[in-house]
Design an enzyme around this catalytic site. Structure first.
Site, PDB file in Angstrom:
ATOM      1  N   ILE A 129       0.965  -1.165   0.238  1.00  0.00           N
ATOM      2  CA  ILE A 129      -0.130   0.039   0.185  1.00  0.00           C
ATOM      3  C   ILE A 129       0.900   1.273   0.136  1.00  0.00           C
ATOM      4  O   ILE A 129       0.684   2.153  -0.820  1.00  0.00           O
ATOM      5  CB  ILE A 129      -0.984   0.123   1.199  1.00  0.00           C
ATOM      6  CG1 ILE A 129      -1.838  -1.206   1.239  1.00  0.00           C
ATOM      7  CG2 ILE A 129      -1.601   1.281   1.297  1.00  0.00           C
ATOM      8  CD1 ILE A 129      -2.858  -1.403   2.226  1.00  0.00           C
ATOM      9  N   PHE A 132       2.045   2.198  -3.589  1.00  0.00           N
ATOM     10  CA  PHE A 132       1.634   2.761  -4.531  1.00  0.00           C
ATOM     11  C   PHE A 132       0.701   3.736  -4.014  1.00  0.00           C
ATOM     12  O   PHE A 132       0.328   4.544  -4.990  1.00  0.00           O
ATOM     13  CB  PHE A 132       0.524   1.311  -5.152  1.00  0.00           C
ATOM     14  CG  PHE A 132       1.405   0.340  -5.848  1.00  0.00           C
ATOM     15  CD1 PHE A 132       1.678   0.636  -7.067  1.00  0.00           C
ATOM     16  CD2 PHE A 132       1.557  -0.846  -5.048  1.00  0.00           C
ATOM     17  CE1 PHE A 132       2.369  -0.273  -7.882  1.00  0.00           C
ATOM     18  CE2 PHE A 132       2.408  -1.789  -5.893  1.00  0.00           C
ATOM     19  CZ  PHE A 132       2.548  -1.694  -7.454  1.00  0.00           C
ATOM     20  N   GLU A 133       0.568   3.880  -2.841  1.00  0.00           N
ATOM     21  CA  GLU A 133       0.046   5.240  -2.777  1.00  0.00           C
ATOM     22  C   GLU A 133       0.957   6.535  -2.558  1.00  0.00           C
ATOM     23  O   GLU A 133       0.646   7.472  -2.804  1.00  0.00           O
ATOM     24  CB  GLU A 133      -0.759   5.166  -1.194  1.00  0.00           C
ATOM     25  CG  GLU A 133      -1.879   4.165  -1.068  1.00  0.00           C
ATOM     26  CD  GLU A 133      -2.848   4.390  -1.739  1.00  0.00           C
ATOM     27  OE1 GLU A 133      -3.348   5.942  -2.116  1.00  0.00           O
ATOM     28  OE2 GLU A 133      -3.755   3.866  -1.898  1.00  0.00           O
ATOM     29  N   GLY A 134       2.186   6.252  -2.422  1.00  0.00           N
ATOM     30  CA  GLY A 134       3.132   7.153  -2.226  1.00  0.00           C
ATOM     31  C   GLY A 134       2.861   8.093  -1.010  1.00  0.00           C
ATOM     32  O   GLY A 134       1.961   8.127  -0.591  1.00  0.00           O
ATOM     33  N   ARG A 259      -0.187  -1.769  -9.762  1.00  0.00           N
ATOM     34  CA  ARG A 259      -0.868  -1.908  -8.474  1.00  0.00           C
ATOM     35  C   ARG A 259      -1.460  -3.439  -8.538  1.00  0.00           C
ATOM     36  O   ARG A 259      -1.260  -4.297  -7.675  1.00  0.00           O
ATOM     37  CB  ARG A 259      -1.831  -0.906  -7.927  1.00  0.00           C
ATOM     38  CG  ARG A 259      -2.314  -1.239  -6.589  1.00  0.00           C
ATOM     39  CD  ARG A 259      -2.735  -0.039  -5.945  1.00  0.00           C
ATOM     40  NE  ARG A 259      -3.366  -0.133  -4.335  1.00  0.00           N
ATOM     41  CZ  ARG A 259      -3.340   0.669  -3.478  1.00  0.00           C
ATOM     42  NH1 ARG A 259      -3.259   2.102  -4.072  1.00  0.00           N
ATOM     43  NH2 ARG A 259      -3.959   0.320  -2.569  1.00  0.00           N
TER      44      ARG A 259
END
Length: 280
Positions: A129, A132-134, A259
């Site tokens: 998570i 991919f969320e950054g 993702r």
């Protein structure tokens, strides 16, 4: 009728049901569900007494994940209620001895396999998570214009005022915020699935990452969930269905394609640790 004796357990239970617990915070919101993303039903003041009909797990607030359902039919974080313990003082919502028929969360399908499933995610799932969320140290619009901060926390108020950590966030405080947020999504995931579905911690984490990304409502109505509940092979279902979720704002995003591939890879990675329907 003359009552000559009453058991200690019955007396304690009666006391809990009729005696109020004191609110120990200022302007404490009582919400429609056990999480800060749920609507505010009413607000309590410091010193107000509330009666709890049941308690349930929800979003973690100040290290405490319990929420209590009050006499007003709404949920207040246990952290703000002087029960004298961080454990249950009344029955679980939806369980025997609690407030029957209420799971403590909005959007329940009634299929939940029990309250023993894992709310916390394993390290591999949290890392996925985060990747991919950054990391966003201060509130900022995401690729489709929604205000987020940290690792994918969607702001619920102007300037993300509900976040208790100061801005700009450090990476450690952003991870703590993420770990506070994810139980909401693992909880709604658990309520979508039938108890006959069995998932290990990698499968559970991959699906929670997906729900975190697409939202509980979209996940609940998905073919992925219906196929799992129909008894199909979890690995086959995830491999076929997760890659379909690659759109945002009506167009394909390369980041979502990557993702979904990472979620499939995690989902199909063997693990001996069960996460659903019971946490082992």
């Amino acid at each position: 009728m003359k009552i000559t004796a009453i058991s200690a357990i019955a007396l304690a239970t009666l006391s809990q049901l009729v005696s109020g617990y004191t609110i120990n915070g200022d302007s404490v919101n009582c919400r429609s569900g056990p999480g800060t993303s749920n609507g505010v039903v009413r607000t309590y003041s410091r010193g107000d007494d509330v009666t709890l009909s049941c308690q349930t797990e929800g979003e973690t607030v100040k290290g405490d994940s319990l929420w209590g359902k009050t006499q007003d039919g709404c949920y207040v974080a246990d952290y703000y209620v002087q029960t004298g313990t961080s454990s249950y003082v009344v029955g679980k919502c939806g369980a025997s001895g609690g407030d029957s028929g209420d799971s403590g969360n909005s959007g329940s399908s009634g299929n939940t396999g029990g309250s023993g499933f894992c709310k916390a995610l394993n390290a591999a799932s949290i890392s996925l998570i985060k990747e991919f969320e950054g990391f966003v140290p201060s509130p900022s619009p995401d690729p489709i214009g929604l205000p987020t901060v940290g690792y994918g926390h969607l702001c619920q108020s102007k300037g993300c005022g509900e976040v208790s950590y100061g801005f700009p966030l450090s990476e450690s405080s952003a991870e703590a915020l993420l770990k506070n947020d994810t139980p909401k999504y693992s909880t709604c995931l658990g309520e979508m699935l039938k108890g006959s579905v069995t998932l290990n911690d990698n499968q559970w984490g991959a699906l929670t990452s997906w729900v975190f990304n697409v939202g509980c409502g979209n996940a609940k109505s998905s073919t992925l969930v219906s196929r799992l509940n129909a008894g199909e092979s979890p690995n086959d279902v995830a491999s076929a269905e997760l890659p379909q979720w690659r759109l945002a704002g009506g167009r394909v995003f390369d980041g979502l394609v990557r993702r979904r591939a990472a979620e499939v890879k995690l989902f199909t990675t063997p693990s001996s640790s069960q996460a659903f329907p019971s946490c082992q």
